[in-house]
Design an enzyme around this catalytic site. Structure first.
Site, mmCIF file in Angstrom:
data_model
loop_
_atom_site.group_PDB
_atom_site.id
_atom_site.type_symbol
_atom_site.label_atom_id
_atom_site.label_comp_id
_atom_site.label_asym_id
_atom_site.label_seq_id
_atom_site.Cartn_x
_atom_site.Cartn_y
_atom_site.Cartn_z
ATOM 1 N N ALA A 44 0.833 -1.210 0.000
ATOM 2 C CA ALA A 44 0.000 0.000 0.000
ATOM 3 C C ALA A 44 0.866 1.257 0.000
ATOM 4 O O ALA A 44 0.596 2.212 -0.733
ATOM 5 C CB ALA A 44 -0.919 -0.007 1.214
ATOM 6 N N SER A 92 18.248 -1.046 -20.823
ATOM 7 C CA SER A 92 17.436 0.064 -21.312
ATOM 8 C C SER A 92 18.200 0.729 -22.449
ATOM 9 O O SER A 92 19.369 0.446 -22.670
ATOM 10 C CB SER A 92 17.183 1.056 -20.184
ATOM 11 O OG SER A 92 18.403 1.379 -19.560
ATOM 12 N N LYS A 128 9.055 1.678 -31.575
ATOM 13 C CA LYS A 128 9.262 1.300 -30.182
ATOM 14 C C LYS A 128 7.883 1.054 -29.574
ATOM 15 O O LYS A 128 7.099 1.986 -29.379
ATOM 16 C CB LYS A 128 9.980 2.434 -29.437
ATOM 17 C CG LYS A 128 10.369 2.077 -28.022
ATOM 18 C CD LYS A 128 11.259 3.180 -27.433
ATOM 19 C CE LYS A 128 11.785 2.784 -26.069
ATOM 20 N NZ LYS A 128 10.722 2.585 -25.077
ATOM 21 N N GLU A 186 7.917 -7.407 -26.725
ATOM 22 C CA GLU A 186 6.982 -6.559 -25.990
ATOM 23 C C GLU A 186 5.578 -7.159 -26.024
ATOM 24 O O GLU A 186 5.074 -7.495 -27.096
ATOM 25 C CB GLU A 186 6.959 -5.171 -26.654
ATOM 26 C CG GLU A 186 6.538 -4.063 -25.735
ATOM 27 C CD GLU A 186 7.706 -3.475 -24.943
ATOM 28 O OE1 GLU A 186 8.823 -4.041 -24.994
ATOM 29 O OE2 GLU A 186 7.490 -2.456 -24.260
ATOM 30 N N LYS A 302 19.168 0.527 -34.541
ATOM 31 C CA LYS A 302 20.215 -0.394 -34.087
ATOM 32 C C LYS A 302 21.238 -0.585 -35.205
ATOM 33 O O LYS A 302 20.866 -0.605 -36.388
ATOM 34 C CB LYS A 302 19.609 -1.766 -33.730
ATOM 35 C CG LYS A 302 18.724 -1.758 -32.496
ATOM 36 C CD LYS A 302 18.039 -3.098 -32.299
ATOM 37 C CE LYS A 302 17.112 -3.040 -31.085
ATOM 38 N NZ LYS A 302 16.201 -4.198 -31.047
ATOM 39 N N LYS A 326 12.678 9.200 -29.503
ATOM 40 C CA LYS A 326 11.337 9.347 -28.942
ATOM 41 C C LYS A 326 10.499 10.343 -29.749
ATOM 42 O O LYS A 326 11.022 11.323 -30.279
ATOM 43 C CB LYS A 326 11.412 9.834 -27.483
ATOM 44 C CG LYS A 326 12.152 8.886 -26.543
ATOM 45 C CD LYS A 326 11.518 7.510 -26.465
ATOM 46 C CE LYS A 326 10.610 7.270 -25.299
ATOM 47 N NZ LYS A 326 11.027 7.445 -23.967
#
Ligand SMILES: [Zn+2]
Length: 702
Positions: A44, A92, A128, A186, A302, A326
């Site tokens: 919590a 990452s 992505k 993913e 890449k 991004k």
């Protein structure tokens, strides 16, 4: 700084400190959970910290940290999942935010590898996916384990859940796969599946998911496998690690191999041999983002040659050979499907863009405001166009521009209210300029506005009916017994007609209070002119203007026949001139009166209301009063009557009441606590009276 400081009270400096504290706290909690097996936070408390972090980031998007805990989706396992260490860390990626960053990325690789200008550097580009990373361990072609990313070293074992996904082969097909390999990719949910899932959840009275990524994570990490099985999860494979033997020479060949082994791979993946081509792929993917049907948040580049990837290696746990370009935050492109009109509580018509749902800044957006018709004309937008939208904080998203026009027809703002059918007009202000907003002239007859209008009608500055406040109006409206002001005066009949028990049997109304309310309503069957006019809630015709009209025309009939004549004669006629010729009344008020009168629904309502209510004749201003024609300002606290009452009294005596002190001010009535107005009055030599002196002055008057 404590947890108790409300997010909305934080200064940017405090927010930055707090975000750091939360990042450290949650990183420690994660580490304790995974490495020391001794949680430092309860579930919590962890959740509260996470929520607080999200709330602060939502308020201060610029302060979001690179190590933000909100980016570590599902970092802490449910207690029911066992931990699974990755054979090689799940890394990452560094981020690029501009074309220059991408050029620098490529140049860095060239420098590192010592490539000559002639030597070709091929890079792959792929969307992505904004989902949940998963690592699948295959031994001799069999799926033996599936693990979430976790902290990159250790994740949660979700093997049983992963087996339920159609896109994840339990046995690899084809040939050429190494004996041991971790396939990475993913888990995601399509927009259509997400919308359907949320619709089902909502119908079942359960909480809905904020976005497809949360839905995917929540669906995969279920202790009950049957739930995961029932959820439409998909999987793209795009990376691998810890292979026991090489199986490809390039990134693109490896991904091709995945396809033959039974995985779904992303069809938008391309290769490029220079930065310009790479950026072109990025733009192309960005353009398609809205119509892909699933969320992506950038493009990953890449180095294609795997031997070069090996040489480039890693720097601080991110590969040198890859980068994520991004998309600009909080913006997205999507298709504008339709333009609907929303009618606000005060009658303004707002065009709203209905969009193909798209996630912007972690929230699914399916509506955006278009503000008004001028904005639509400026954007040149019409249904069917692909548009760019922006979301800033919790503000309603807006349409920024048309990215590419569709086949739709040009769109025009309706000239009638879509809710009640009354004319919708753009008011002309005192300078002769049209208001940007179009408003429904239906007022009290428009259901979109009725409740607010009715509340105004009974408010203290209007009819002021004892015991009939906003709460009761809301109740009567919802029960269907009061839809228009005249209904208030026929309350018992309306209640009976609706088939409801008498008011005294209603919850919260006893016999005494029901009688009291009905008596209070009856007491207002005779109502002062200004209160009645103000109560109609006509734009620009508020308390002061109503008072000015009352004093000028004295009787309702004289006043309203001027309005009717003004409507017939037009803006150049004598009646309109009379309506605007009163000191303190603008063209906007007169125009709004004419608009009101020209709407048949309003005439009907007014007629029905006047059958129930009689408007009192205004007494002629006492011209012999000592304050007649004087300009008076009230300031400070009045003790013998309210400010509103004092103003009304002064008006009755023929005074002009103003809100600010100027050289034209004749008298300032200053109660205790008077500040700047009193100083100004003194400096201008304006006569200043206390409240008692004021009463002495007007005693016996009015
Ligand atoms: Zn309307």
């Amino acid at each position: 700084m404590s947890e108790a400081t409300a997010v909305e009270d934080l200064t940017p400096e405090e927010a930055a400190v707090e975000l750091e504290r939360l990042a450290v706290l949650m990183a420690e909690a994660d580490a304790a959970y995974y490495q020391e097996d001794a949680p430092v936070l309860t579930d919590a408390d962890y959740d509260a910290a996470r929520q607080r972090n999200l709330a602060i980031e939502a308020r201060f998007p610029d302060l979001k940290r690179d190590d933000s805990p909100s980016d570590r989706v599902g970092a802490v396992a449910h207690e029911g999942f066992s931990k699974a260490a990755h054979a090689a860390p799940m890394l990452s990626l560094d981020n690029a935010f501009s074309d220059e960053d991408v050029a620098e990325f490529a140049a860095r690789i060239r420098r590192f590898l010592g490539l000559s200008e002639e030597e070709e550097l091929i890079l792959t580009a792929e969307p992505k996916i904004d989902g949940l990373s998963l690592s699948l361990t295959y031994e001799k072609g069999k799926l033996v384990r599936a693990a979430t990313r976790g902290n990159g070293q250790v994740g949660e074992d979700v093997t049983a859940n992963a087996r339920t996904l159609e896109d994840i082969p339990v046995s690899l097909k084809g040939k050429g796969w190494p004996d041991f390999i971790e396939i990475r990719g993913e888990v995601y949910m399509s927009h259509a599946d997400f919308a359907a899932l949320n619709a089902r959840e909502e119908a079942a009275g359960r909480k809905i998911f904020a976005n497809p990524r949360n839905a995917a994570a929540g669906s995969l990490r279920q202790l009950d496998i049957e739930i995961t099985k029932s959820r439409p999860l998909k999987f793209f494979a795009y990376a691998w690690a810890a292979e026991s033997a090489p199986f490809a020479e390039t990134q693109s060949a490896a991904v091709e191999a995945f396809k033959t082994w039974g995985f779904d791979t992303n069809s938008l993946m391309k290769s490029a041999s220079n930065v310009d081509d790479l950026i072109a792929v990025y733009r192309d993917i960005e353009e398609q983002r809205a119509t892909l049907g699933y969320d992506i948040d950038g493009v990953v580049y890449k180095v294609d040659r795997l031997d070069w990837q090996q040489r480039l290696g890693f720097v601080s746990r991110a590969p040198r050979w890859a980068i994520a370009h991004k998309f600009p935050a909080e913006k997205a492109t999507t298709v504008l499907e339709a333009i609907d009109i929303q009618v606000g509580r005060t009658g303004s018509l707002t065009p709203v863009a209905r969009l193909t749902p798209v996630t912007v800044g972690g929230v699914v957006v399916s509506n955006a405001t278009l503000h008004n018709e001028d904005e639509i004309a400026r954007l040149g937008v019409k249904p069917g166009d692909t548009v760019e939208i922006q979301r800033a904080g919790d503000v309603i998203p807006q349409v920024l521009r048309v990215v590419s026009p569709g086949e739709g027809e040009p769109w025009h703002m309706p000239e009638t209210c879509p809710v009640c059918g009354s004319a919708a007009v753009r008011e002309i202000d005192d300078k002769g300029e049209a208001d940007v907003r179009r408003r429904c002239t239906g007022g009290l007859v428009c259901p979109a506005q009725a409740v607010e209008r009715l509340k105004h009608f009974v408010s203290r500055k209007a009819l002021d009916i004892d015991g009939l406040g906003a709460k009761q109006v809301q109740l009567f409206y919802e029960k269907g017994v009061v839809a228009a002001p005249q209904d208030i005066f026929r309350l018992p009949e309306q209640i009976e007609a609706a088939g409801l028990p008498p008011l005294e049997e209603w919850d919260g109304f006893g016999k005494a209070s029901a009688k009291k309310l009905l008596d209070a309503i009856d007491a207002r069957r005779s109502v002062p002119f200004a209160r009645f006019l103000n109560g109609l809630g006509i734009r620009h015709v508020g308390q002061t203007t109503s008072q000015l009209y009352a004093r000028h025309f004295l009787t309702w009939d004289a006043f309203w026949s001027a309005v009717i004549r003004a409507e017939a004669e037009g803006l150049e006629g004598e009646a309109f001139a009379e309506l605007t010729g009163i000191d303190g009344v603008g063209k906007a008020a007169a125009g709004a009166l004419v608009d009101f009168e020209s709407e048949p629904h309003n005439r009907e309502m007014l007629g029905a209301l006047l059958e129930e209510v009689s408007v009192q004749e205004e007494e002629a201003a006492a011209t012999d009063s000592p304050v007649a024609g004087k300009t008076i300002v009230f300031t400070g606290t009045l003790e013998r009557m309210t400010r509103d009452e004092a103003k009304a009294r002064a008006s009755t005596l023929g005074a002009k009441v103003s809100g600010s002190v100027s050289a034209k001010t004749d008298i300032l009535v200053a109660g205790p606590g008077a500040g700047s107005k009193l100083k100004k009055a003194e400096s201008l030599g304006v006569r200043t009276l206390t409240e008692d002196e004021w009463f002495e002055l007007i005693e016996g008057q009015g």
